[in-house]
Design an enzyme around this catalytic site. Structure first.
Site, PDB file in Angstrom:
ATOM      1  N   VAL A 287      16.299 -16.145 -70.118  1.00 38.40           N
ATOM      2  CA  VAL A 287      17.215 -15.259 -69.390  1.00 38.40           C
ATOM      3  C   VAL A 287      18.207 -14.615 -70.345  1.00 38.40           C
ATOM      4  O   VAL A 287      18.554 -13.429 -70.225  1.00 38.40           O
ATOM      5  CB  VAL A 287      17.952 -16.037 -68.279  1.00 38.40           C
ATOM      6  CG1 VAL A 287      19.005 -15.157 -67.617  1.00 38.40           C
ATOM      7  CG2 VAL A 287      16.957 -16.533 -67.235  1.00 38.40           C
ATOM      8  N   ALA A 288      18.692 -15.391 -71.343  1.00 38.51           N
ATOM      9  CA  ALA A 288      19.670 -14.863 -72.295  1.00 38.51           C
ATOM     10  C   ALA A 288      19.049 -13.833 -73.223  1.00 38.51           C
ATOM     11  O   ALA A 288      19.696 -12.873 -73.626  1.00 38.51           O
ATOM     12  CB  ALA A 288      20.264 -16.002 -73.121  1.00 38.51           C
ATOM     13  N   ILE A 290      16.306 -11.797 -72.712  1.00 37.54           N
ATOM     14  CA  ILE A 290      15.784 -10.561 -72.115  1.00 37.54           C
ATOM     15  C   ILE A 290      16.926  -9.733 -71.535  1.00 37.54           C
ATOM     16  O   ILE A 290      17.649 -10.204 -70.651  1.00 37.54           O
ATOM     17  CB  ILE A 290      14.765 -10.875 -71.002  1.00 37.54           C
ATOM     18  CG1 ILE A 290      13.579 -11.645 -71.581  1.00 37.54           C
ATOM     19  CG2 ILE A 290      14.289  -9.601 -70.332  1.00 37.54           C
ATOM     20  CD1 ILE A 290      12.594 -12.116 -70.541  1.00 37.54           C
ATOM     21  N   ASP A 334       5.782  30.287 -77.705  1.00 36.45           N
ATOM     22  CA  ASP A 334       5.268  31.593 -77.331  1.00 36.45           C
ATOM     23  C   ASP A 334       6.190  32.658 -77.919  1.00 36.45           C
ATOM     24  O   ASP A 334       7.319  32.373 -78.309  1.00 36.45           O
ATOM     25  CB  ASP A 334       5.214  31.699 -75.803  1.00 36.45           C
ATOM     26  CG  ASP A 334       4.424  32.907 -75.332  1.00 36.45           C
ATOM     27  OD1 ASP A 334       3.683  33.482 -76.151  1.00 36.45           O
ATOM     28  OD2 ASP A 334       4.549  33.278 -74.154  1.00 36.45           O
ATOM     29  N   ASP A 622       4.212  29.751 -70.347  1.00 34.85           N
ATOM     30  CA  ASP A 622       4.602  30.187 -69.011  1.00 34.85           C
ATOM     31  C   ASP A 622       3.419  30.466 -68.095  1.00 34.85           C
ATOM     32  O   ASP A 622       3.570  30.535 -66.886  1.00 34.85           O
ATOM     33  CB  ASP A 622       5.487  31.435 -69.079  1.00 34.85           C
ATOM     34  CG  ASP A 622       4.824  32.577 -69.835  1.00 34.85           C
ATOM     35  OD1 ASP A 622       3.654  32.422 -70.242  1.00 34.85           O
ATOM     36  OD2 ASP A 622       5.474  33.621 -70.027  1.00 34.85           O
ATOM     37  N   ASP A 626      -1.443  28.199 -70.426  1.00 37.35           N
ATOM     38  CA  ASP A 626      -0.649  27.297 -71.261  1.00 37.35           C
ATOM     39  C   ASP A 626      -0.640  25.859 -70.742  1.00 37.35           C
ATOM     40  O   ASP A 626      -0.282  24.934 -71.475  1.00 37.35           O
ATOM     41  CB  ASP A 626       0.811  27.787 -71.336  1.00 37.35           C
ATOM     42  CG  ASP A 626       0.933  29.137 -72.015  1.00 37.35           C
ATOM     43  OD1 ASP A 626       0.242  29.349 -73.023  1.00 37.35           O
ATOM     44  OD2 ASP A 626       1.713  29.979 -71.530  1.00 37.35           O
ATOM     45  N   ASN A 715      24.305 -10.022 -68.144  1.00 40.88           N
ATOM     46  CA  ASN A 715      23.242  -9.086 -68.504  1.00 40.88           C
ATOM     47  C   ASN A 715      23.087  -7.943 -67.504  1.00 40.88           C
ATOM     48  O   ASN A 715      22.868  -6.792 -67.887  1.00 40.88           O
ATOM     49  CB  ASN A 715      21.906  -9.825 -68.612  1.00 40.88           C
ATOM     50  CG  ASN A 715      21.785 -10.586 -69.919  1.00 40.88           C
ATOM     51  OD1 ASN A 715      22.651 -10.501 -70.785  1.00 40.88           O
ATOM     52  ND2 ASN A 715      20.714 -11.342 -70.062  1.00 40.88           N
TER      53      ASN A 715
END
Length: 881
Positions: A287-288, A290, A334, A622, A626, A715
């Site tokens: 737990v600590a 992560i 372009d 555009d 493309d 956390n």
């Protein structure tokens, strides 16, 4: 050979049809053979599958195991909190994925709903999806082309194919055979599905439907283009795997050491409790270690970046694109509308016998020839500029009347003074347009058109206000000037007139024996700010490459003018690219700055070639053509004025269609990534401090310094606010003077890992000392002291995490108001944990008071002070510079 290379009779024979079209029965048979003229919908992953995909992450798996263990041990609250975080992350991921789907849907919507087709020699309107190869389709202005086909007849037919070719102007069509190989934009005897008829009429025989059309091929490319992970996503995924294994090994090691200690102790009565304690130690380490809120924090920091980019005309559709921009090495852009203004503009002119370079801005100073040149340009012209500034008509004709306005002669005033009496409209065969007006009491024919055509119709020339014979010497001078304009990639029109003696109607025969006035040269000019942006991109180590559907000469001229092409750079066409092998392309790639007349396949190939070299590649576009390359690129950038297909396939949309906005967004992207690294370093430094304290307690057989709910509180809640505040930190100095990040660079590179280790050790030492002092009273007090020191040290660490090179005072202690606010809020959150009724949940005993808090606060402040002093050490500042 392609259909455009065949004569009409042979095309009809190959398709087993005739000019009167198919019979209804034959059309029905072919429909069963070829299928409907529509794009097939790709199968999409169901939502349940997308949700399950989010639980494959190694860190997520470790957290799930920890939550299940907590649930088995009766720690329901801790388990619920972990599961809530995992479910929230899954929902966010699925929502983003569903939003990204839609490019193929937009492609389907572009097919025409109906078409006018000849069946049994009679014109019928049928659903476009029922068209088959061999059908003969009639076209009129305003129609969408509903399938690919070879033209059988044309009448001044002009078709807008910009969504396929990228060209801004409509194409004049004909029925003649094109014997040589030609790119799609030059196949003027063909029409393609999705194009729009803007002028004239025509008829074509269908040669391809559905997936076999050019539009269908693009849909196939779009489906096959790889969705790219961003560098940050790749690094976090890789780090998650490594962290998961490290945590697993560490937890097993811790449990093994404790189990061995219990076994060696021989206390069989308390063995179960001892093993449970060992197991809880291992869970506490998981737990600590992560950072449960990391994914959410990164998402929020990226969202902050999107708001900054939106203010700079860049709308982000996919959050990770913010970070990708910051690591971009190559921008494939372009030309039309992005580097240029997408607005034809008169930039030069030529009058025989005149040497002045600038057209006078004062109409009263115009010579007779200048007046006549402006009159012909404005009067033999159908374009308009409305009161609200909206431009209507052919872009070239708009440029001519805009030039008159610019020179302080309103075009409307000229038209009101000299009304149009008759006209000969432009057509693709004559390449001329003529109108009749009475000027100074003389009825005149005013003509404009292509220089070569106009030259051939003239026998006189206007020089110094007088008509003179058009001698071979004068004609050669005019032709040389036209060639010079063409070499500069300028579009040239010639202007002439002819006095008319009678009031009778005019005919095409009147467009002979004209008096030549002069030439005007136009171009779609570069945006003014592009020059500086190209230079800024170079300083930032970013390579800019132009990929356009325009002609090679035009593209090369623009490239040289804006500084995009260096001395050794070259320009090639799509056909020349097709002749290059992969090895030849890889060899020449870095010297090719301009690609002209390219196909959708060319664009994807260019992007993949840069990606093979390990370059993070951005692609602008555009049109429908493309879309595959936009999806293939690491970041696709669509124009706000572009098609929905391009927008759906892209990660970012430019509301102003401006290359300058891309470079501005890159600067924001680099800052965002820097800030993400600061947030990550902040989280892991705090977690490392907790792990060091836990392992030290384990080694000395002390009580576990933290409960799982304490660690989850820090956390998930306490650490989140400062980490988010670091996400809005100002840019580091010279952010755009450094090269793009190496694609293989880890998230802890550039001094980040050293900072994490140094800060983690200082926090861990402060907590260890605090727990030791607490143990002098009781185990309960040691847990409260350790928890308080950890939470205060991690909170105050926010100031040190703002920069690896500058101290909090050097960066401006109160300059980031969000950091100050986050620190104050965290102190408030900690205050809640010591309130009556709540302190029991957080294992804080009743006798924990102000004297204990002062010790913990002093140790935390001391640790952060040492972090800042560390930055001032000569060897540290030298490494981080």
């Amino acid at each position: 050979m392609e259909f455009y290379q065949h004569p009409i009779d042979q095309v009809l024979q190959d398709l087993n049809t005739c000019p009167q079209g198919l019979s209804a029965s034959e059309a029905q048979q072919r429909l069963q053979t070829h299928g409907y003229n529509e794009l097939n919908e790709a199968e999409k992953d169901p939502i349940w599958k997308l949700i399950l995909e989010t639980f494959k992450d190694p860190m997520v798996i470790v957290l799930m195991i920890a939550a299940i263990v907590q649930l088995a041990l009766g720690e329901v609250m801790e388990a619920i909190i972990i599961f809530a975080v995992l479910i929230l992350n899954a929902i966010v991921s699925v929502v983003q994925t569903k939003k990204a789907e839609g490019a193929l849907d937009a492609l389907r919507q572009m097919s025409a709903p109906s078409a006018k087709v000849l069946r049994d020699g009679i014109t019928n309107t049928v659903a476009a999806r029922e068209l088959v190869p061999g059908d003969v389709v009639v076209l009129e202005a305003g129609d969408f082309v509903s399938a690919d086909g070879r033209l059988l007849e044309t009448g001044s037919l002009r078709v807008d194919e910009g969504m396929l070719t990228g060209e801004s102007e409509a194409v004049e069509k004909h029925t003649d055979v094109i014997p040589e190989d030609a790119p799609l934009g030059d196949r003027k005897n063909m029409v393609y599905s999705g194009a729009l008829v803007v002028y004239g009429r025509g008829a074509f025989v269908v040669t391809a439907t559905a997936e076999k059309t050019e539009l269908g091929k693009i849909a196939g490319l779009l489906a096959s283009a790889e969705a790219k992970q961003t560098p940050l996503q790749r690094k976090l995924a890789d780090f998650s795997k490594k962290l998961g294994w490290v945590i697993l090994v560490l937890c097993i090691l811790i449990f093994g050491v404790e189990a061995m200690r219990v076994w060696m102790g021989g206390d069989t009565q308390n063995m179960t409790n001892a093993l449970l304690k060992a197991f809880m130690f291992a869970v506490a380490v998981a737990v600590a270690a992560i950072p449960e809120a990391l994914s959410s924090i990164v998402t929020i920091v990226l969202a902050v970046g999107t708001n900054k980019m939106a203010r700079r005309h860049a709308i982000i559709r996919k959050l990770p694109a913010v970070e990708t921009l910051g690591s971009t090495s190559v921008i494939c852009t372009d030309k039309t509308g992005t580097l240029t203004q997408n607005k034809m503009t008169v930039v030069d002119y030529y009058l025989p016998g005149k040497t002045a370079d600038e057209f006078p801005d004062d109409p009263s100073k115009w010579s007779v020839a200048e007046q006549r040149l402006m009159q012909v340009a404005v009067l033999s012209n159908d374009a308009q500029i409305n009161e609200d500034g909206a431009e209507v008509g052919d872009p070239t004709e708009v440029a001519l009347i805009a030039f008159s306005n610019k020179k302080n002669q309103p075009y409307r005033q000229i038209r009101e003074e000299f009304a149009r009496e008759a006209e000969l409209p432009f057509d693709s065969d004559r390449k001329l347009m003529s109108t009749v007006h009475t000027i100074e009491g003389q009825r005149m024919l005013l003509t404009k058109g292509g220089p070569d055509v106009v030259f051939s119709r003239c026998n006189r020339v206007l020089v110094d206000g007088e008509e003179q014979p058009l001698t071979p010497e004068v004609l050669q001078t005019l032709q040389d000037q036209n060639e010079d304009f063409s070499d500069r990639a300028l579009r040239v029109l010639a202007f002439a007139y002819k006095p008319l003696e009678t009031t009778s109607s005019i005919s095409f025969e009147d467009e002979n024996d004209l008096v030549l006035v002069g030439l005007k040269a136009m171009i779609d000019p570069p945006r003014e700010a592009v020059y500086a942006s190209i230079e800024e991109a170079k300083k930032a180590g970013i390579r800019t490459v132009m990929i356009t559907g325009d002609h090679k000469t035009t593209a090369r001229a623009i490239g040289r003018e804006i500084g995009l092409m260096d001395e050794n750079d070259i320009a090639i066409t799509g056909q020349e690219l097709d002749r290059l092998s992969e090895e030849e392309l890889d060899r020449d790639l870095e010297n090719i700055a301009v690609y002209a007349r390219v196909s959708p396949e060319n664009k994807i190939r260019i992007v993949r070639a840069w990606q093979r070299k390990g370059k993070i590649t951005a692609m602008t576009g555009d049109g429908v053509n493309d879309a595959p390359a936009l999806k293939q690129a690491d970041i696709g950038v669509a124009m706000g004025s572009g098609t929905d297909v391009a927008k759906d396939a892209s990660a970012m949309i430019l509301t102003d269609d401006n290359f300058v906005s891309i470079i501005s967004a890159v600067a924001v992207g680099r800052t965002v990534f820097d800030n993400i690294k600061k947030s990550i370093a902040y989280l892991f430094a705090g977690n490392l401090g907790a792990i060091i304290a836990i392992l030290f307690a384990l080694a000395l057989d002390w009580v576990n310094p933290f409960t799982p709910i304490q660690l989850l509180f820090i956390n998930l809640l306490n650490d989140s606010l400062p980490a988010i505040a670091l996400g809005v930190e100002k840019a580091e100095p010279n952010v755009m003077q450094r090269k793009p990040r190496d694609i293989n660079e880890g998230i802890f590179a550039g001094g980040t890992l050293r900072s994490v280790i140094m800060r983690g050790i200082l926090i861990g030492v402060a907590v260890i000392i605090s727990q030791y002092l607490g143990l002098q009273q009781s185990e309960e007090m040691s847990i409260a002291m350790a928890f308080t020191t950890l939470i205060l040290a991690r909170t105050l660490q926010t100031f040190a995490a703002r920069s690896n090179t500058q101290t909090a005072f050097g960066a401006g202690l109160f300059q980031n108001k969000y950091v100050v606010g986050a620190v104050l809020l965290c102190f408030g959150l900690y205050g809640l944990t010591v309130l009556p009724g709540i302190r029991e949940i957080f294992s804080i005993p009743q006798d924990f008071g102000f004297s204990q808090w002062k010790i913990a606060a002093g140790l935390a402040a001391g640790a952060v002070t040492l972090m800042e002093v560390w930055k001032l050490m000569p060897w540290v500042s030298k490494r981080n510079s």
